[in-house]
Structure formats: C-alpha cells, structure tokens
Design an enzyme around this catalytic site. Structure first.
Site, PDB file in Angstrom:
ATOM      1  N   HIS A 170     -11.919   5.817  22.614  1.00 24.05           N
ATOM      2  CA  HIS A 170     -11.349   7.076  23.128  1.00 24.05           C
ATOM      3  C   HIS A 170      -9.834   6.984  23.288  1.00 24.05           C
ATOM      4  CE1 HIS A 170     -12.044   4.545  26.659  1.00 24.05           C
ATOM      5  NE2 HIS A 170     -11.062   5.211  27.241  1.00 24.05           N
ATOM      6  N   LYS A 171      -9.293   5.742  23.396  1.00 20.46           N
ATOM      7  CA  LYS A 171      -7.836   5.608  23.578  1.00 20.46           C
ATOM      8  C   LYS A 171      -7.111   5.960  22.274  1.00 20.46           C
ATOM      9  CE  LYS A 171      -8.623   2.100  27.060  1.00 20.46           C
ATOM     10  NZ  LYS A 171      -8.184   0.856  27.697  1.00 20.46           N
ATOM     11  N   PHE A 213       3.655  10.653   2.807  1.00 21.81           N
ATOM     12  CA  PHE A 213       2.513   9.730   2.686  1.00 21.81           C
ATOM     13  C   PHE A 213       2.985   8.299   2.485  1.00 21.81           C
ATOM     14  CE2 PHE A 213       2.394   9.648  -1.999  1.00 21.81           C
ATOM     15  CZ  PHE A 213       2.885  10.909  -2.345  1.00 21.81           C
ATOM     16  N   SER A 265       0.837  -1.206   0.000  1.00 22.04           N
ATOM     17  CA  SER A 265       0.000   0.000   0.000  1.00 22.04           C
ATOM     18  C   SER A 265       0.870   1.254   0.000  1.00 22.04           C
ATOM     19  CB  SER A 265      -0.943   0.006   1.207  1.00 22.04           C
ATOM     20  OG  SER A 265      -0.196  -0.034   2.401  1.00 22.04           O
ATOM     21  N   HIS A 266       2.163   1.124   0.314  1.00 23.05           N
ATOM     22  CA  HIS A 266       3.062   2.279   0.270  1.00 23.05           C
ATOM     23  C   HIS A 266       4.238   2.045  -0.677  1.00 23.05           C
ATOM     24  CE1 HIS A 266       0.662   3.032   3.830  1.00 23.05           C
ATOM     25  NE2 HIS A 266       0.861   4.297   3.538  1.00 23.05           N
ATOM     26  N   HIS A 284      -6.629   4.457   5.480  1.00 27.05           N
ATOM     27  CA  HIS A 284      -7.510   4.988   4.455  1.00 27.05           C
ATOM     28  C   HIS A 284      -7.369   4.179   3.163  1.00 27.05           C
ATOM     29  CE1 HIS A 284      -9.233   8.392   1.956  1.00 27.05           C
ATOM     30  NE2 HIS A 284     -10.106   8.251   2.933  1.00 27.05           N
ATOM     31  N   GLY A 285      -6.119   3.745   2.878  1.00 28.92           N
ATOM     32  CA  GLY A 285      -5.874   2.943   1.675  1.00 28.92           C
ATOM     33  C   GLY A 285      -6.617   1.618   1.738  1.00 28.92           C
ATOM     34  N   ASP A 286      -6.567   0.961   2.896  1.00 28.35           N
ATOM     35  CA  ASP A 286      -7.267  -0.323   3.034  1.00 28.35           C
ATOM     36  C   ASP A 286      -8.784  -0.134   2.902  1.00 28.35           C
ATOM     37  OD1 ASP A 286      -5.048  -1.898   3.248  1.00 28.35           O
ATOM     38  OD2 ASP A 286      -5.003  -1.872   5.441  1.00 28.35           O
ATOM     39  N   ALA A 319      -1.411   3.125  11.807  1.00 28.76           N
ATOM     40  CA  ALA A 319      -2.319   4.266  11.798  1.00 28.76           C
ATOM     41  C   ALA A 319      -3.085   4.269  13.118  1.00 28.76           C
ATOM     42  CB  ALA A 319      -3.292   4.133  10.629  1.00 28.76           C
ATOM     43  N   ARG A 359       4.030 -14.240  16.134  1.00 29.00           N
ATOM     44  CA  ARG A 359       4.251 -13.130  15.191  1.00 29.00           C
ATOM     45  C   ARG A 359       4.350 -11.811  15.959  1.00 29.00           C
ATOM     46  NH1 ARG A 359       0.371 -10.938  10.228  1.00 29.00           N
ATOM     47  NH2 ARG A 359       1.467  -8.955   9.991  1.00 29.00           N
TER      48      ARG A 359
HETATM   49  P1  NDP Z   1      -1.297  -2.668  10.206  1.00 24.74           P
HETATM   50  O1  NDP Z   1      -2.512  -2.708  11.072  1.00 24.74           O
HETATM   51  O2  NDP Z   1      -1.299  -3.490   8.989  1.00 24.74           O
HETATM   52  O3  NDP Z   1      -0.013  -3.093  11.049  1.00 24.74           O
HETATM   53  C1  NDP Z   1       0.331  -2.364  12.198  1.00 24.74           C
HETATM   54  C2  NDP Z   1       1.533  -2.954  12.868  1.00 24.74           C
HETATM   55  O4  NDP Z   1       1.155  -4.175  13.493  1.00 24.74           O
HETATM   56  C3  NDP Z   1       2.687  -3.290  11.925  1.00 24.74           C
HETATM   57  O5  NDP Z   1       3.881  -2.983  12.564  1.00 24.74           O
HETATM   58  C4  NDP Z   1       2.521  -4.791  11.675  1.00 24.74           C
HETATM   59  O6  NDP Z   1       3.749  -5.455  11.447  1.00 24.74           O
HETATM   60  C5  NDP Z   1       1.949  -5.249  12.993  1.00 24.74           C
HETATM   61  N1  NDP Z   1       1.041  -6.371  12.830  1.00 24.74           N
HETATM   62  C6  NDP Z   1       0.044  -6.503  11.927  1.00 24.74           C
HETATM   63  N2  NDP Z   1      -0.598  -7.652  12.120  1.00 24.74           N
HETATM   64  C7  NDP Z   1      -0.001  -8.266  13.161  1.00 24.74           C
HETATM   65  C8  NDP Z   1      -0.207  -9.508  13.838  1.00 24.74           C
HETATM   66  N3  NDP Z   1      -1.185 -10.336  13.482  1.00 24.74           N
HETATM   67  N4  NDP Z   1       0.606  -9.812  14.867  1.00 24.74           N
HETATM   68  C9  NDP Z   1       1.596  -8.978  15.247  1.00 24.74           C
HETATM   69  N5  NDP Z   1       1.855  -7.796  14.649  1.00 24.74           N
HETATM   70  C10 NDP Z   1       1.062  -7.442  13.609  1.00 24.74           C
HETATM   71  O7  NDP Z   1      -0.949  -1.139   9.823  1.00 24.74           O
HETATM   72  P2  NDP Z   1      -1.939   0.065   9.466  1.00 24.74           P
HETATM   73  O8  NDP Z   1      -2.932  -0.418   8.486  1.00 24.74           O
HETATM   74  O9  NDP Z   1      -2.424   0.718  10.696  1.00 24.74           O
HETATM   75  O10 NDP Z   1      -0.905   1.063   8.741  1.00 24.74           O
HETATM   76  C11 NDP Z   1      -0.319   0.684   7.518  1.00 24.74           C
HETATM   77  C12 NDP Z   1       0.771   1.645   7.132  1.00 24.74           C
HETATM   78  O11 NDP Z   1       0.199   2.897   6.739  1.00 24.74           O
HETATM   79  C13 NDP Z   1       1.813   1.991   8.191  1.00 24.74           C
HETATM   80  O12 NDP Z   1       3.094   1.724   7.627  1.00 24.74           O
HETATM   81  C14 NDP Z   1       1.646   3.488   8.415  1.00 24.74           C
HETATM   82  O13 NDP Z   1       2.850   4.200   8.680  1.00 24.74           O
HETATM   83  C15 NDP Z   1       1.085   3.925   7.098  1.00 24.74           C
HETATM   84  N6  NDP Z   1       0.358   5.203   7.206  1.00 24.74           N
HETATM   85  C16 NDP Z   1       0.983   6.339   6.783  1.00 24.74           C
HETATM   86  C17 NDP Z   1       0.342   7.559   6.873  1.00 24.74           C
HETATM   87  C18 NDP Z   1       1.050   8.820   6.469  1.00 24.74           C
HETATM   88  O14 NDP Z   1       0.424   9.865   6.520  1.00 24.74           O
HETATM   89  N7  NDP Z   1       2.320   8.798   6.097  1.00 24.74           N
HETATM   90  C19 NDP Z   1      -1.038   7.653   7.385  1.00 24.74           C
HETATM   91  C20 NDP Z   1      -1.559   6.398   7.871  1.00 24.74           C
HETATM   92  C21 NDP Z   1      -0.898   5.203   7.753  1.00 24.74           C
HETATM   93  P3  NDP Z   1       4.172  -5.932   9.941  1.00 24.74           P
HETATM   94  O15 NDP Z   1       4.645  -4.674   9.274  1.00 24.74           O
HETATM   95  O16 NDP Z   1       5.254  -6.942  10.119  1.00 24.74           O
HETATM   96  O17 NDP Z   1       2.940  -6.505   9.322  1.00 24.74           O
END
Ligand code: NDP
Length: 340
Positions: free
Chosen positions: A232-233, A122, A48-49, A188-190, A182, A303
C-alpha cells in the site's frame, strides 16, 4: 574513426542518434536533447533506456504520435511556478527550452516548480535532475508512466502506470546522489526481459488475470498485473505521482492517456519538477550531506544510488561505451535512415 568492434565514443554515438531522429522528423534541437539523453543512458549502463529505446522514439515521431518540432509554451504563473505546455512534444526538450526561466526563478526566489503537460517521456529521470544537483540544487521529479500496467491489491483492473520518482542532492566533494525508481515492483521493461528469457520473477511482483499471485512474467504482462513496490505504500506514492505529474500539471492521468491514444507507443502525460536552492537563508548544506553520506558508507552501505552509474560512466569515458547489437544496428541498418 568509429571502432565498431568493441566500443564506441560518446560523441559519435550522439551524432548518429541525432541524425536518425532528425530523419524521423525531430527538429535539430529536439534530436540533440533526445540523442544526448539516450546516449547518456547507454554510457551509464542504464541500457533499458539507452539505444534500445531508439525504435520507440523513431516510431513515435514517424507516426506523428509525438511532434518532434513542438514549440513549448511557457507561462510563469507565480514567482517560483512555471507551467510548460510541451505541445505534444517530448518532455526533455520542453524542460531544456524552459531552462533560462528556471535558472531565473532559482536565482530570484531559490525555488522552481516546473509543471510540464501534454508531454511524452519514456526515458530515465536522472538525466533531467542530475545537472541541477551538479549546480548545487536539490531536486525531485516524477512522471506519469502512461500505460496502465499496475494493479494494486484490491483493484479489479490496472489503474496506474509504473510512475517513476527521482530525487537528487548535491554532496560536497563528490558527485550528487541521485535515486530514480519506478513505483512498481519491477519496471515494465525488466518484466518483458524476464518473459523473453523465460525467467521467473520474485513472488510479490505481480498477479495474473484472476488477481492470483504468479511468478510467471508472461502472465503478469498479459494481465497488466504488476504490483506497486512495498504494497500500500508504493500504491500511495504512485497515486501521488498521478496527482502531481498529471492532476497538477494538466497532463493526462494514466487511465485517460490510454483512452485517448489506444495503441500509441507513448502517451501524452505530464512531469513535475521541484528544485530548491538549499543554501538560501543558511549554508553548508552540501557539507552536511557529505557527513551524512560518510556516516552511511562507514555503516556498511557501500553502494548508494547512482554509484553504479558513475562507475559505468567513468569506465565508458576511459574505454568507450561497450558495443551492443542495438548500437551496431543503428550504424549498419540503412533502413533505419529511411522515412518508411
Ligand atoms: P532500479 O530498481 O534498478 O534502481 C532504482 C534506484 O535504486 C536507482 O537509483 C539505483 O541506482 C538504485 N539502486 C539499485 N540497486 C541498488 C543497490 N543494490 N543499492 C543501492 N542503490 C541501488 O530502477 P527501476 O527498475 O525501478 O527503474 C529503472 C528506470 O526506469 C528508472 O531510471 C526510471 O526512471 C525508469 N522508468 C521510466 C518511466 C517513464 O515513464 N519515463 C517509467 C518507469 C520507469 P543506480 O542507477 O546507480 O543503479
């Protein structure tokens, strides 16, 4: 020779991305930093990035929304406190530009607080932090997501961006543990991907225009009604990101960024990094974290954050980065190379 059939090696992908970014107006320095970031996300399976984001970078550069040749201005305002004015450029090259000063602060004081303003970001945050953890430092970073798409319970309108936070720690004998997330219930992408696939999202992801819970991603997108994760957290953490990555840095809050820039693809906001040498006045930090991690894994947490990315990385280093439509397009589409 590039094998465009099933996979591509990392460096040729970086090279192609760099060329396209330079053609769109980025300086060679900025183009290389962004190309490595983008290709690194693709390699680690953070697609996604990855290359998917290239059009956003190119549009931002061509439209002049982002200055691809910005010269960041550094001001060391305290022994451990560096302010960086990214001058309307991307945050990642601004951080790279500041690297020698950051290294100096860490060597002298053991702490570096880096406040970047007037920047665009981004991408994922882990590429900014992981190298510091590899070098033995603990790191925390956060970015104001820009567009207001998060509406916590009680708010009559969207108030926050998706405001990501990342944290990294060294672990003796292993790669650093890095989490990067996030502060919204879903990125937002997902949410867009779910809408495009006509897939419902879990209850609690967001609300419609009337503030009612919905599992329809299209309704949530239209309402800009994402909820913070954890109620709220998550809202409190998102607020903290606004305070630290915008209030403290001098970058725009999510609501200000939108007012300033209308429909721009990226927003001028800010990023905060806090880096700590954990062995100042002590020692054995990474060994203690190794023990903690061993305990967690033995408990059944098989994991941990970043495991998945490291697995993808190892596979890509062995077999190449899997070819996708987006990657094939950047090698095939001549129009990407035009200045139009
Ligand atoms: P995810 O919910 O996919 O993952 C969040 C974190 O949890 C990651 O470090 C991931 O590790 C870990 N994780 C995921 N699943 C598990 C699991 N089952 N067990 C243990 N750890 C897990 O991320 P988000 O969807 O919240 O965010 C995706 C990306 O979007 C991020 O990189 C974020 O920086 C980016 N983003 C950027 C923005 C910007 O403005 N620049 C705005 C919003 C988001 P792993 O990577 O190994 O899967």
């Amino acid at each position: 020779m590039i094998d465009r059939g099933v996979s591509i090696a990392f460096e040729p992908l970086v090279g192609r991305l760099q060329t396209l970014l330079e053609q769109a107006g980025a300086s060679p320095f900025t183009a290389e930093v962004i190309a490595r970031n983008c290709a690194g996300c693709e390699r680690d399976g953070a697609s996604s990035h990855g290359v998917f984001r290239l059009h956003g970078y190119l549009d931002s550069l061509r439209s002049g929304t982002v200055d691809g040749a910005a010269e960041p201005v550094l001001e060391r305002v305290g022994p451990s406190f560096l302010r960086v004015d990214a001058a309307n450029g991307f945050a990642q090259p601004a951080l790279r530009h500041a690297q020698p000063v950051v290294d100096g602060m860490l060597a002298e004081t053991g702490i570096a607080v880096v406040a970047i303003k007037d920047s665009h970001h981004f991408s994922a945050l882990w590429p900014d932090l992981e190298p510091f953890a590899v070098a033995g430092f603990v790191g925390l970073t956060m970015v104001v997501g820009g567009t207001r798409v998060v509406r916590p319970r009680g708010a009559a309108e969207p108030v926050f961006g998706t405001n990501p936070i990342a944290f990294a720690t060294p672990v003796r004998g292993a790669s650093p543990i890095v989490f990067d997330l996030a502060t919204s219930s879903m990125s937002h992408g997902d949410l867009q991907l779910a809408r495009n696939a006509s897939r419902e999202v879990p209850p609690g992801t967001g609300t419609d225009r009337d503030g009612r819970d919905t599992t329809d991603p299209g309704e949530i997108l239209a309402a800009r009604g994402l909820l913070p994760f954890g109620g709220h957290k998550g809202a409190a953490l998102s607020f903290m990101v606004e305070v630290l990555a915008a209030g403290l840095t001098g970058g725009a809050f999510s609501y200000e960024a939108e007012l300033e820039q209308g429909a721009a693809r990226t927003r001028r906001t800010g990023q905060l990094l806090v880096l700590i040498d954990p062995d100042r006045g002590g020692g054995g930090f990474a060994a203690r974290i190794e023990q903690l991690v061993a305990f967690l894994r033995e408990s059944g947490m098989t994991r941990l954050p970043a495991d998945h990315r490291y697995r993808n990385r190892a596979q890509a280093e062995r077999d190449g980065i899997p070819m996708t439509d987006a990657i094939a397009e950047i090698f095939a589409d001549a129009s990407l190379s035009s200045d139009a």
